[in-house]
Design an enzyme around this catalytic site. Structure first.
Site, short mmCIF file in Angstrom:
data_model
loop_
_atom_site.label_atom_id
_atom_site.label_comp_id
_atom_site.label_asym_id
_atom_site.label_seq_id
_atom_site.Cartn_x
_atom_site.Cartn_y
_atom_site.Cartn_z
N ASN A 12 -34.23 27.59 10.58
CA ASN A 12 -34.69 28.48 9.77
C ASN A 12 -34.09 28.24 8.31
O ASN A 12 -34.84 29.33 7.60
CB ASN A 12 -33.66 29.87 10.39
CG ASN A 12 -34.13 30.15 11.72
OD1 ASN A 12 -35.34 30.28 12.20
ND2 ASN A 12 -33.25 30.61 12.71
N ARG A 19 -38.03 35.44 3.47
CA ARG A 19 -37.44 36.29 4.20
C ARG A 19 -35.93 36.65 3.53
O ARG A 19 -35.39 35.79 3.26
CB ARG A 19 -37.28 36.32 5.56
CG ARG A 19 -38.64 35.96 6.29
CD ARG A 19 -39.36 36.99 7.23
NE ARG A 19 -40.23 36.54 7.88
CZ ARG A 19 -41.42 36.16 7.58
NH1 ARG A 19 -41.70 36.04 6.41
NH2 ARG A 19 -42.32 36.03 8.67
N ASN A 75 -25.53 22.08 6.01
CA ASN A 75 -25.94 23.31 6.27
C ASN A 75 -26.57 23.37 7.35
O ASN A 75 -27.66 23.33 7.71
CB ASN A 75 -26.58 24.10 5.11
CG ASN A 75 -26.59 25.58 5.50
OD1 ASN A 75 -26.29 26.10 6.39
ND2 ASN A 75 -27.28 26.32 4.55
N ALA A 78 -27.25 28.30 11.95
CA ALA A 78 -26.51 29.18 12.93
C ALA A 78 -25.96 28.11 13.97
O ALA A 78 -24.94 28.53 14.53
CB ALA A 78 -27.69 30.10 13.67
N GLU A 99 -19.52 20.72 4.09
CA GLU A 99 -20.11 21.78 4.80
C GLU A 99 -20.60 23.09 3.69
O GLU A 99 -19.84 23.50 2.82
CB GLU A 99 -19.36 22.74 5.91
CG GLU A 99 -19.80 23.76 6.47
CD GLU A 99 -18.85 24.45 7.50
OE1 GLU A 99 -17.75 23.66 7.55
OE2 GLU A 99 -19.07 25.43 7.97
N HIS A 101 -22.89 26.54 2.83
CA HIS A 101 -23.38 28.03 3.36
C HIS A 101 -23.98 28.77 1.89
O HIS A 101 -23.02 28.76 1.39
CB HIS A 101 -22.48 28.76 4.31
CG HIS A 101 -22.16 27.86 5.62
ND1 HIS A 101 -23.10 27.84 6.49
CD2 HIS A 101 -20.94 27.64 5.74
CE1 HIS A 101 -22.31 27.27 7.48
NE2 HIS A 101 -21.40 26.80 7.19
N ARG A 108 -19.66 38.69 6.63
CA ARG A 108 -20.68 38.86 7.36
C ARG A 108 -20.37 39.29 8.85
O ARG A 108 -19.07 39.20 8.93
CB ARG A 108 -21.91 37.77 7.43
CG ARG A 108 -22.29 37.66 5.82
CD ARG A 108 -23.39 36.62 5.83
NE ARG A 108 -24.82 37.15 6.60
CZ ARG A 108 -25.91 36.28 6.92
NH1 ARG A 108 -25.71 35.16 6.51
NH2 ARG A 108 -26.68 36.78 7.56
O1 CA2 Z 1 -25.39 31.10 4.79
C1 CA2 Z 1 -25.87 30.12 5.27
O2 CA2 Z 1 -26.25 29.13 4.62
C2 CA2 Z 1 -26.17 29.99 6.89
O3 CA2 Z 1 -25.96 28.68 7.16
C3 CA2 Z 1 -27.56 30.47 7.04
C4 CA2 Z 1 -27.68 30.49 8.36
C5 CA2 Z 1 -26.85 31.55 9.16
O4 CA2 Z 1 -27.20 31.45 10.65
C6 CA2 Z 1 -25.31 31.08 8.92
O5 CA2 Z 1 -24.50 32.01 9.74
C7 CA2 Z 1 -25.25 31.05 7.46
C8 CA2 Z 1 -29.21 31.35 8.69
C9 CA2 Z 1 -30.15 30.35 8.06
C10 CA2 Z 1 -31.47 31.18 8.20
O6 CA2 Z 1 -32.16 31.09 6.76
C11 CA2 Z 1 -33.03 32.19 6.65
C12 CA2 Z 1 -33.66 32.19 5.57
C13 CA2 Z 1 -34.30 33.28 4.90
C14 CA2 Z 1 -34.85 34.04 5.79
C15 CA2 Z 1 -34.59 33.87 7.16
C16 CA2 Z 1 -33.56 32.97 7.47
#
Ligand code: CA2
Length: 156
Positions: A12, A19, A75, A78, A99, A101, A108
């Site tokens: 994602n 988004r 990164n 999820a 790592e 994020h 969160r």
């Molecule tokens: O904060 C981060 O970089 C995460 O690795 C991002 C992941 C999330 O599941 C981790 O808990 C933290 C999600 C990436 C999805 O990125 C999106 C970006 C824009 C719109 C939707 C999803």
């Protein structure tokens, strides 16, 4: 020729900038790639920047990194919170791993508070947006430079 730093992005993250800007900001993954490449050049590092929505593909890239890369910035999206396969691949790679994020995962939902990546990471950066990737490269430039100096001392 020095080996590149693999900068790997999980599921994602290709949606970045499209988004949820309140959480992930307005920069796209291509914007981040550009900033990472410019910063890497200023540090004298090569980078290989990739994104995949598939756990197996990320595992294969981490396996390849053992021979092909000097270090990994990861990164895992999820998969950070679920993937023992990624932990095993990172452990086997025996490389410096940072790592990253974008968001502060500790601010969160509680399911984001645990990372399977962290036990295999040299360091962890979160909550600083795309700047986290640049700081990861700064850290790796130091770590890799120390390694090079130690090798030079041993071999003369
Ligand atoms: O904060 C981060 O970089 C995460 O690795 C991002 C992941 C999330 O599941 C981790 O808990 C933290 C999600 C990436 C999805 O990125 C999106 C970006 C824009 C719109 C939707 C999803």
């Amino acid at each position: 020729m020095a080996k590149p730093v693999y900068v790997l992005n999980g599921p994602n993250l290709n949606m970045l900038g499209r988004r949820e800007p309140a959480i992930y900001g307005r920069e796209t993954l291509d914007d981040v790639r550009g900033r990472v490449q410019t910063h890497a050049r200023s540090l004298g590092l090569e980078v290989e920047f990739r994104q995949s929505n598939h756990e197996g593909e990320l595992v294969t890239w981490i396996q390849d990194a053992r021979e092909a890369a000097s270090a990994i910035v990861l990164n895992a999206g999820a998969l950070t919170h679920t993937s023992i396969a990624i932990l095993d691949a990172l452990t086997a790679a025996e490389l410096p791993v940072i790592e990253v994020h974008l968001s502060n995962i500790y601010k969160r939902e509680s399911f984001r508070h645990h990372s399977y990546v962290s036990p295999a990471a040299t360091g962890v950066i979160c909550g600083l947006g795309p700047k986290g990737y640049l700081l990861a490269l700064d850290a790796l430039a130091d770590i890799l430079n120390q390694g090079t100096r130690a090798t030079k001392r041993r071999t003369g």
